[in-house]
Design a protein around this motif. Structure first.
Motif, PDB file in Angstrom:
ATOM      1  N   PRO A  72       3.112   5.756   3.191  1.00  0.00           N
ATOM      2  CA  PRO A  72       2.230   4.492   3.287  1.00  0.00           C
ATOM      3  C   PRO A  72       1.407   4.505   2.012  1.00  0.00           C
ATOM      4  O   PRO A  72       0.854   3.485   1.639  1.00  0.00           O
ATOM      5  CB  PRO A  72       1.427   4.532   4.238  1.00  0.00           C
ATOM      6  N   ALA A  73       1.126   5.747   1.264  1.00  0.00           N
ATOM      7  CA  ALA A  73      -0.009   5.779   0.353  1.00  0.00           C
ATOM      8  C   ALA A  73       0.614   5.380  -1.101  1.00  0.00           C
ATOM      9  O   ALA A  73       0.174   5.605  -2.111  1.00  0.00           O
ATOM     10  CB  ALA A  73      -0.642   6.966   0.492  1.00  0.00           C
ATOM     11  N   ALA A  74       1.871   5.374  -1.273  1.00  0.00           N
ATOM     12  CA  ALA A  74       2.919   5.086  -2.413  1.00  0.00           C
ATOM     13  C   ALA A  74       2.422   4.089  -3.278  1.00  0.00           C
ATOM     14  O   ALA A  74       1.727   2.882  -2.727  1.00  0.00           O
ATOM     15  CB  ALA A  74       4.166   5.104  -2.184  1.00  0.00           C
ATOM     16  N   ILE A  75       2.423   4.071  -4.478  1.00  0.00           N
ATOM     17  CA  ILE A  75       2.214   3.190  -5.389  1.00  0.00           C
ATOM     18  C   ILE A  75       3.468   2.173  -5.394  1.00  0.00           C
ATOM     19  O   ILE A  75       4.424   2.673  -5.578  1.00  0.00           O
ATOM     20  CB  ILE A  75       1.942   3.535  -6.660  1.00  0.00           C
ATOM     21  N   ILE A  76       3.292   0.967  -5.170  1.00  0.00           N
ATOM     22  CA  ILE A  76       4.647  -0.135  -5.142  1.00  0.00           C
ATOM     23  C   ILE A  76       4.329  -0.931  -6.388  1.00  0.00           C
ATOM     24  O   ILE A  76       3.526  -1.392  -6.477  1.00  0.00           O
ATOM     25  CB  ILE A  76       4.516  -0.742  -3.840  1.00  0.00           C
ATOM     26  N   ALA A  77       5.485  -0.879  -7.127  1.00  0.00           N
ATOM     27  CA  ALA A  77       5.527  -1.719  -8.297  1.00  0.00           C
ATOM     28  C   ALA A  77       6.927  -2.114  -8.644  1.00  0.00           C
ATOM     29  O   ALA A  77       7.719  -1.680  -8.465  1.00  0.00           O
ATOM     30  CB  ALA A  77       5.116  -0.681  -9.493  1.00  0.00           C
ATOM     31  N   GLY A  78       6.660  -3.408  -9.309  1.00  0.00           N
ATOM     32  CA  GLY A  78       7.932  -4.094  -9.745  1.00  0.00           C
ATOM     33  C   GLY A  78       8.413  -3.597 -11.164  1.00  0.00           C
ATOM     34  O   GLY A  78       7.635  -2.933 -11.715  1.00  0.00           O
ATOM     35  N   PRO A  79       9.295  -4.137 -11.521  1.00  0.00           N
ATOM     36  CA  PRO A  79      10.254  -5.257 -11.270  1.00  0.00           C
ATOM     37  C   PRO A  79      10.957  -5.180  -9.856  1.00  0.00           C
ATOM     38  O   PRO A  79      11.427  -4.009  -9.504  1.00  0.00           O
ATOM     39  CB  PRO A  79      11.101  -5.819 -12.092  1.00  0.00           C
ATOM     40  N   THR A  80      11.323  -6.040  -9.208  1.00  0.00           N
ATOM     41  CA  THR A  80      12.438  -5.971  -8.147  1.00  0.00           C
ATOM     42  C   THR A  80      13.634  -5.527  -8.652  1.00  0.00           C
ATOM     43  O   THR A  80      14.119  -5.762 -10.091  1.00  0.00           O
ATOM     44  CB  THR A  80      12.468  -7.286  -7.324  1.00  0.00           C
TER      45      THR A  80
END
Length: 250
Positions: A231-239
């Protein structure tokens, strides 16, 4: 900053160097072909002279558990020794999300890599990443037989290699940062389905089949989501689809 990048010719190493140079940092590219062997230590002390920080993006050519564990553990100890002697302030290491839930193969090697670095005197920051978008291409290359790719059942949250490199650059240059972070793409994906999209775009192989390889000691964890971010992860694109359109324009 003067930053050494180990594994400079690899997928992440090349990207990290590009990011750091664009930010105005001086980069020392460390590769075996450039005369530095981080396993034996040959040439490493000279390469680290005057270096402020080290990025370890080295990869292994084997997945044999004993061999890959020895490889990564030895590199970590060797780099820590010579980095400390050179006055290096910190080290950043690329690893894999969920790697400590596995006991075999490349995952076990990365566990050893992390732990061995933690044993040394130079402070270490670990960036655990999801599998790269480009991993789908590698999987097709590894598993295709007679124009059919047999891809292991795997839940993942694929992320662009460039995105990982950008986060790694941020981690190494920051004055303060967590000692462990995760980075993943925006969506959970089925690896076989993602690989099938790549195959369809490039026209080969003809078919992609998902398999559950019970001979692989990691098959249950891969299928059950051990590689998914916390849950603490960095979520980043692109898809993945955005990456696919850029990589293989329709």
């Amino acid at each position: 900053m003067r930053i050494a990048v180990i594994g400079a010719s690899g997928r992440i190493g090349r990207e990290v160097i590009d990011v750091l140079k664009n930010q105005g940092h001086e980069v020392v590219a460390i590769t075996r072909s450039g005369g530095v062997d981080v396993y034996t230590g040959d040439g490493l002390a000279q390469a680290l002279a005057g270096v402020d920080a080290v990025v370890d993006a080295v990869n292994a050519s084997t997945t044999d558990t004993d061999a890959v564990t020895d490889y990564f553990r030895t590199i970590a100890h060797t780099v820590q020794r010579d980095a400390a002697a050179a006055g290096v302030r910190r080290i950043a290491v690329v690893s894999i999300i969920g790697t400590d839930r596995f006991t075999a193969g490349h995952y076990a090697g990365k566990v050893a890599h992390e732990l061995a670095y933690r044993e040394g005197p130079v402070p270490v920051r670990v960036l655990r990443a999801a599998q790269f978008h480009e991993f789908t291409e590698m999987m097709l290359e590894w598993t295709t037989r007679d124009d059919v790719a047999y891809v292991p059942r795997t839940r993942t949250q694929l992320v662009a290699a460039r995105t990982v490199a950008e986060r790694l650059a941020e981690l190494i240059v920051a004055d303060t940062a967590p000692d462990l972070i995760e980075v993943a793409g925006p969506e959970e994906l089925n690896l076989a389905a993602a690989a099938a999209k790549v195959a369809a775009r490039r026209g080969n192989p003809a078919r992609v089949e998902e398999i559950l390889d019970t001979t692989d000691p990691n098959h249950e964890q891969q299928a059950d989501g051990a590689l998914l971010p916390g849950p603490a992860a960095i979520i980043a694109g692109p898809t993945f689809d955005e990456w696919l359109d850029q990589r293989y324009p329709a």
